[in-house]
Design an enzyme around this catalytic site. Structure first.
Site, PDB file in Angstrom:
ATOM      1  N   GLN A 143       0.829  -1.211   0.000  1.00  0.00           N
ATOM      2  CA  GLN A 143       0.000   0.000   0.000  1.00  0.00           C
ATOM      3  C   GLN A 143       0.863   1.260   0.000  1.00  0.00           C
ATOM      4  O   GLN A 143       0.339   2.362  -0.079  1.00  0.00           O
ATOM      5  CB  GLN A 143      -0.898   0.012   1.247  1.00  0.00           C
ATOM      6  CG  GLN A 143      -1.881  -1.148   1.304  1.00  0.00           C
ATOM      7  CD  GLN A 143      -2.701  -1.195   2.583  1.00  0.00           C
ATOM      8  OE1 GLN A 143      -2.811  -2.238   3.191  1.00  0.00           O
ATOM      9  NE2 GLN A 143      -3.302  -0.098   3.000  1.00  0.00           N
ATOM     10  N   ARG A 173      -8.397  -1.085   8.344  1.00  0.00           N
ATOM     11  CA  ARG A 173      -9.478  -0.199   7.887  1.00  0.00           C
ATOM     12  C   ARG A 173      -9.829   0.785   8.996  1.00  0.00           C
ATOM     13  O   ARG A 173     -11.000   0.938   9.372  1.00  0.00           O
ATOM     14  CB  ARG A 173     -10.692  -1.011   7.449  1.00  0.00           C
ATOM     15  CG  ARG A 173     -11.470  -0.278   6.381  1.00  0.00           C
ATOM     16  CD  ARG A 173     -12.430  -1.103   5.611  1.00  0.00           C
ATOM     17  NE  ARG A 173     -13.077  -0.203   4.648  1.00  0.00           N
ATOM     18  CZ  ARG A 173     -13.962  -0.578   3.770  1.00  0.00           C
ATOM     19  NH1 ARG A 173     -14.315  -1.822   3.669  1.00  0.00           N
ATOM     20  NH2 ARG A 173     -14.503   0.296   2.938  1.00  0.00           N
ATOM     21  N   CYS A 174      -8.797   1.444   9.489  1.00  0.00           N
ATOM     22  CA  CYS A 174      -8.939   2.297  10.668  1.00  0.00           C
ATOM     23  C   CYS A 174      -7.723   3.194  10.720  1.00  0.00           C
ATOM     24  O   CYS A 174      -6.624   2.784  10.403  1.00  0.00           O
ATOM     25  CB  CYS A 174      -9.005   1.381  11.886  1.00  0.00           C
ATOM     26  SG  CYS A 174      -8.314   2.026  13.390  1.00  0.00           S
ATOM     27  N   GLU A 229     -12.940   4.398   6.123  1.00  0.00           N
ATOM     28  CA  GLU A 229     -12.914   3.569   7.316  1.00  0.00           C
ATOM     29  C   GLU A 229     -14.041   3.838   8.290  1.00  0.00           C
ATOM     30  O   GLU A 229     -14.227   3.088   9.249  1.00  0.00           O
ATOM     31  CB  GLU A 229     -11.584   3.791   8.014  1.00  0.00           C
ATOM     32  CG  GLU A 229     -10.480   3.285   7.129  1.00  0.00           C
ATOM     33  CD  GLU A 229      -9.151   3.872   7.442  1.00  0.00           C
ATOM     34  OE1 GLU A 229      -9.126   4.916   8.103  1.00  0.00           O
ATOM     35  OE2 GLU A 229      -8.151   3.312   7.031  1.00  0.00           O
TER      36      GLU A 229
END
Ligand code: CDP
Length: 789
Positions: A223, A373-374, A743
């Site tokens: 990523q 996802r945070c 998120e």
């Protein structure tokens, strides 16, 4: 909803443009790491430890090397010759690439087999003989902190215990005083279990070192390709890898969710093997390796206390947390934030006092602590404040919606400085909760609940009114291994008025090829269909810190707008030249400059682009391009209010989410359809840990939850029909008023569901249930209360 200012042809902000990337994906034309085939490519498979803590007495590779097609077995000793057997983690801890002395968790990499074929490599793995001597295992982080616990990191000569860090924020004395003075206090322990991102695509790479040119190309599931390039150069510079000769390519990625931010040992081993052998090496993990060895998320043991006046006005929050990091601190946090952005734990409430502390602990488990996802431990913070708020409501016998309304930071108080130091940019929390309550029919549901209760039926309504914090930078506080957190965009407008825009981020399914094109379309009036977006190749894209923590829109998206605005400035001068007027006499209206008071006299962006290469003013450089490195002045603070309605089966303890209303606010929206997709996916990823997912360990450090047999990801069967809506409160500092959104739903959903379950059981005296709320847990509770059928 953001009203589009551009035509459907231009498709700027606010249009639900269909995703430009989807024709490629739905026709099977995506290009993932495992699709890459290079001439002469070899394959790698990894020997993993069956023990959670053991000394390696010997590794015998003889039998493996006799298998036809097995070319090499790489061990810690092999890498130690190049001083590559350890590597730094993103938190400046150290992690074994391959061990030379002992293993520290079950499934740790022990050796790697290189073969002509993936299956032969797997046979080689079976044939490697490792002699282990088991050592005492520490699984429980509380026991790890006990002075009698064995010290796990024996490689750190001065380490005398298993504590990694102690972090704290807030005014302890003022908070303690507020607690002493409070009318009411509540306390709740809660555990957010270890979970895994379980993205569709596992991790992998193809490392290709060209001995003739000295160039290393690594196609990898990362990523953050630019950061990886720099880290590779810094860590392996001594073996001749120089940054200009390193190219990291992130091709299409099948879901990242934070799990593809860390550098895993497999990437390093494959790269080292390619450099030594001189051939391309492919390594792609299987599902069990992915679940068992790649970075986990959460694993926070939280002790939360909330103080309030009799009327429900919150006065102080006090939190103590033990964070289980596994054997090394490989969390993917910005350097200065060992507990991530957990200090957002005061949430949406005007809490005058707060004190939070977190202790990071080593155990014999896989490393991690990633931002699944945070935005770096925000999920943990939101769960904590939203649960303890409901505990307070129960204590005060107050409706949880009323308690929230009473304590929300008032809309007129923004920008708002929280007790733990964040400056919230904008918000309107009552509007979002009111909208959610109207949509769900809150009053009616409460009546229905009372009727059902009278009949012995269990129905619950749960609210979560969360605040996110996304968009790291600003660079003055945020860096990863010293690399400042900004992001970038470079736009080149071609002579025929089409453009290419390259960004420092990397989409893993979020739809950047579409939304970034829409940003350029909005700013320049070039149709989004004519803007080609590229990311993920360090040889071509400008330097950026990558995509995670919902940072793309707040940082790279902003850079896109800023680069486009620079182009517009130059375009204005060219237009003035073409229209034979002063630039000051021109006005911009999407896609063209016109002479003030003479709207017929205008030049379109396409005319201007052509002139930039064919008829530019003398003395001006030809061409129409710009680059922007955007360093945000603050983070953005998206928010929302979610309401879950659940029914509980007294026979099985199963929780059914009957309805789920999600009202989100991410400021101005680029693409409403994509934002809705982000919310739908995020809600499902929030339902997952609320009801299903957990990775746990037995006392010997054996993983349970290490395969899809027992790590339960939600299917369409468990997923309700999400009902979504928006409010729009623009960010005042973002160039086009947007906030991140990727998120929000993942962190807002679990407490809404947990609160709904507790609400269904509250009349039985239940105050809290830890997630995942499995049928077994609920059924045991019902049995205890004499309600199980
Ligand atoms: O960093 P990441 O892309 O995961 O998260 P994000 O910035 O929240 O964006 C997720 C997706 O939603 C991207 O395609 C964004 O461009 C889009 N988005 C949007 O259309 N409008 C917003 N206000 C925020 C995000």
């Amino acid at each position: 909803m953001t009203t589009p200012k551009t035509s459907p042809e231009v498709c700027g902000m606010g249009h639900s443009m269909k995703r430009k990337e989807d024709p490629r994906f739905i026709r099977g034309r995506g290009n993932y790491v495992d699709d890459i085939q290079l001439p002469g490519m070899l394959h790698m498979d990894i020997v993993r430890s069956p023990f959670a803590h053991a000394k390696i007495k010997s590794i015998n590779t003889e039998k493996a090397l006799k298998i036809p097609g097995v070319l090499a077995v790489i061990t810690g000793e092999t890498l130690a010759k190049y001083n590559l057997h350890w590597m730094p983690t993103l938190m400046s801890d150290t992690q074994m690439v391959l061990p030379t002395e002992k293993v520290m968790y079950q499934a740790q990499e022990v050796a790697a087999v290189i073969a002509t074929d993936r299956y032969i490599a797997a046979d080689g793995v079976e044939a490697v003989e490792v002699d282990y001597e088991p050592l005492p295992v520490v699984v429980d982080p509380f026991k790890a902190l006990d002075p009698s616990a064995p010290v796990l990191r024996t490689d750190k000569k001065d380490k005398k215990d298993n504590r990694i860090f102690h972090w704290q924020a807030g005014d302890k004395a003022a908070t303690d005083k507020a607690f002493a003075d409070a009318d009411v206090t509540v306390v709740q322990d809660m555990y957010l279990p270890r979970i895994h991102v379980a993205s569709i695509e596992t991790c992998g790479c193809v490392a290709d070192f060209d001995r003739v040119t000295g160039k290393l190309t690594v196609y990898m599931t990362t990523q953050a390709p630019h950061a990886v390039r720099t880290v590779f150069a810094l860590v392996a510079g001594h073996v001749g890898l120089s940054e200009e000769k390193i190219r990291i390519v992130s091709p299409d990625i099948g879901g990242g969710f934070g799990g593809k931010v860390p550098v895993y040992p497999g990437y390093v081993i494959a790269t080292a093997a390619s450099v030594v052998i001189g051939k391309p090496i492919k390594w792609v993990e299987d599902r069990m390796e992915n679940l068992q060895a790649d970075s986990f998320a959460r694993d926070y043991h939280i002790h939360a206390e909330l103080a309030a006046k009799k009327d429900g006005t919150m006065t102080a929050l006090r939190i103590k947390t033990i964070a289980d990091h596994g054997y090394t601190d490989a969390a993917a946090n910005p350097s200065k934030f060992p507990a991530g952005l957990f200090s957002i734990c005061t949430g949406s409430y005007a809490l005058p006092n707060a004190f939070a502390e977190v202790d990071g602990v080593y155990t014999n488990k896989a490393p991690g602590g990633i931002a699944y996802r945070c935005s770096f431990r925000v999920t943990e913070a939101v769960h904590c404040i939203e649960r303890i708020t409901d505990v307070l409501a129960q204590e005060l016998k107050m409706d949880p919606a009323e308690l929230r309304m009473k304590n929300f930071i008032p809309p007129e108080k923004f920008p708002y400085k929280s007790a733990l130091g964040w400056e919230y940019d904008s918000g309107n929390y009552p509007a979002a909760l009111r909208k959610a309550m109207e949509m769900v029919g809150y009053e009616q549901l409460r009546k229905e609940q009372a009727e059902k209760r009278a009949k012995g039926e269990l129905m619950g309504i749960g609210i979560s009114s969360f605040t996110e914090i996304v968009g790291a930078g600003p660079s003055k506080n945020f860096d990863i291994l010293g690399l400042k957190m900004f992001d970038s965009c470079e736009i080149r407008v071609h002579p025929t008025g089409k453009a290419i825009a390259r960004f420092g981020t990397k989409s893993q399914g979020q739809g950047h090829e579409t939304t970034y094109a829409q940003i350029v379309a909005e700013e320049l009036g070039i149709p989004a269909a004519h803007v080609q977006v590229e990311e993920g190749d360090t040889d071509t894209a400008p330097y950026g810190l990558g995509t995670y923590a919902s940072r793309s829109t707040p940082t790279a998206g902003a850079a896109g707008a800023m680069a486009a605005r620079k182009i517009r400035e130059k375009a204005k001068k060219i237009a003035a030249h073409l229209l034979e007027c002063s630039p000051d006499d021109l006005v911009w209206e999407t896609g063209k400059f016109s002479v003030k008071g003479a709207p017929g006299r205008s030049k379109s962006i396409q005319d201007i682009a052509f002139a930039a290469y064919t008829n530019h003013p003398q003395g001006m450089e030809a061409g129409l391009e710009a680059v922007s490195y955007y360093d945000p002045p603050n983070l953005t603070f998206p928010f929302g209010s979610y309401i879950a309605v659940v029914d509980i089966d007294r026979g099985t303890g199963a929780v059914k989410v009957r309805r789920f209303v999600a009202v989100d606010d991410c400021g101005n929206i680029i693409n409403p359809m994509i934002v809705d997709g982000q919310i739908h996916g995020g809600l499902t990823m929030g339902l997952a840990p609320a009801l299903l997912e957990e990775i746990s360990y037995d006392d010997d450090g054996n993983i349970t939850g290490g395969s899809f047999m027992d790590y339960l990801v939600p299917t369409a069967m468990e997923t309700p029909a999400w009902e979504t809506a928006k409010t729009v409160t623009p960010s005042p500092h973002h160039p086009f008023g947007a906030k991140g959104v990727g998120e929000s739903a993942t962190l807002g959903a679990p407490p809404a569901i947990a609160n709904a379950v507790v609400d269904a059981l509250s009349h039985l005296g239940v105050r809290h249930v830890d997630i995942p709320i499995t049928p077994e847990k609920v059924w045991r509770l019902l049995k205890e209360k004499g309600l199980a059928e």
